[in-house]
Design a protein around this motif. Sequence first.
Motif, PDB file in Angstrom:
ATOM      1  N   GLN A 160     130.382 -49.058  -8.800  1.00 41.96           N
ATOM      2  CA  GLN A 160     131.263 -47.918  -9.064  1.00 41.96           C
ATOM      3  C   GLN A 160     131.042 -46.806  -8.045  1.00 41.96           C
ATOM      4  O   GLN A 160     132.004 -46.145  -7.639  1.00 41.96           O
ATOM      5  N   VAL A 182     128.809 -45.130 -12.617  1.00 39.22           N
ATOM      6  CA  VAL A 182     127.518 -45.684 -13.011  1.00 39.22           C
ATOM      7  C   VAL A 182     127.325 -46.979 -12.235  1.00 39.22           C
ATOM      8  O   VAL A 182     128.180 -47.870 -12.274  1.00 39.22           O
ATOM      9  N   GLY A 183     126.213 -47.088 -11.541  1.00 40.88           N
ATOM     10  CA  GLY A 183     125.880 -48.306 -10.822  1.00 40.88           C
ATOM     11  C   GLY A 183     126.438 -48.336  -9.411  1.00 40.88           C
ATOM     12  O   GLY A 183     127.382 -47.629  -9.073  1.00 40.88           O
ATOM     13  N   ARG A 184     125.815 -49.174  -8.607  1.00 40.88           N
ATOM     14  CA  ARG A 184     126.166 -49.233  -7.186  1.00 40.88           C
ATOM     15  C   ARG A 184     127.626 -49.585  -6.938  1.00 40.88           C
ATOM     16  O   ARG A 184     128.253 -49.031  -6.035  1.00 40.88           O
ATOM     17  N   THR A 225     119.673 -46.598  -7.445  1.00 38.74           N
ATOM     18  CA  THR A 225     119.279 -47.701  -8.308  1.00 38.74           C
ATOM     19  C   THR A 225     120.532 -48.482  -8.717  1.00 38.74           C
ATOM     20  O   THR A 225     121.651 -47.971  -8.636  1.00 38.74           O
ATOM     21  N   GLU A 226     120.330 -49.715  -9.148  1.00 40.85           N
ATOM     22  CA  GLU A 226     121.460 -50.548  -9.586  1.00 40.85           C
ATOM     23  C   GLU A 226     122.235 -49.894 -10.721  1.00 40.85           C
ATOM     24  O   GLU A 226     123.432 -50.111 -10.853  1.00 40.85           O
ATOM     25  N   ASP A 227     121.545 -49.083 -11.539  1.00 36.93           N
ATOM     26  CA  ASP A 227     122.193 -48.432 -12.684  1.00 36.93           C
ATOM     27  C   ASP A 227     122.262 -46.909 -12.519  1.00 36.93           C
ATOM     28  O   ASP A 227     122.347 -46.174 -13.497  1.00 36.93           O
ATOM     29  N   SER A 228     122.257 -46.451 -11.277  1.00 35.64           N
ATOM     30  CA  SER A 228     122.310 -45.012 -11.002  1.00 35.64           C
ATOM     31  C   SER A 228     123.492 -44.362 -11.716  1.00 35.64           C
ATOM     32  O   SER A 228     124.575 -44.940 -11.804  1.00 35.64           O
ATOM     33  N   ARG A 229     123.252 -43.154 -12.209  1.00 35.63           N
ATOM     34  CA  ARG A 229     124.286 -42.410 -12.943  1.00 35.63           C
ATOM     35  C   ARG A 229     124.614 -41.149 -12.160  1.00 35.63           C
ATOM     36  O   ARG A 229     123.720 -40.416 -11.774  1.00 35.63           O
ATOM     37  N   GLN A 245     118.076 -42.296  -9.100  1.00 34.25           N
ATOM     38  CA  GLN A 245     118.579 -42.833 -10.367  1.00 34.25           C
ATOM     39  C   GLN A 245     119.588 -41.921 -11.030  1.00 34.25           C
ATOM     40  O   GLN A 245     120.386 -42.378 -11.850  1.00 34.25           O
ATOM     41  N   ARG A 246     119.575 -40.633 -10.670  1.00 33.84           N
ATOM     42  CA  ARG A 246     120.571 -39.711 -11.218  1.00 33.84           C
ATOM     43  C   ARG A 246     120.969 -38.708 -10.135  1.00 33.84           C
ATOM     44  O   ARG A 246     120.125 -38.232  -9.383  1.00 33.84           O
TER      45      ARG A 246
END
Length: 155
Positions: free
Chosen positions: A56, A52-54, A39-43, A118-119
Amino acid sequence: MDTKPPLPPFTAETAAQKVRMAEDAWNSRDPDRVVQVYTEDSRWRNRTEFPVGRQQIKEFLQRKWAKELDYRLIKELWAFTENRIAVRFAYEWHDDAGNWFRSYGNENWEFNAFGLMQRRFASINDLPIKEGERLFHWPLGRRPDDHAGLTELGL
């Protein structure tokens, strides 16, 4: 929003398929390809880094594969629930001085309804090995279907 089948809820078959797709993507060593399943905000938690995020995650993967040369990975499904998958893995690589390692680890993945991760929580240990102890010898890229997995290799 993009979807990345197979989608949750997972079955044994679709969870195993998701694991193999992840292995194939990581064995490409292409950060642009790999980040598309998050996800765009994956952790993440990966060793001592917490991207965090694609963007990074992409930067993390670029650093990883600049250091971990001739990277070859095998993942294996460990367990799954509706939208979560637990994986164990091992990969072999060498540093720029020619020192070989086998890295062992476990990952816990959580997916959204669209099949995007997402995680991701990863725990990894590195074992120095001699070049003659290597077990992953396929040409760089996707592991051949007939190559032994972790269980068959006794790992």
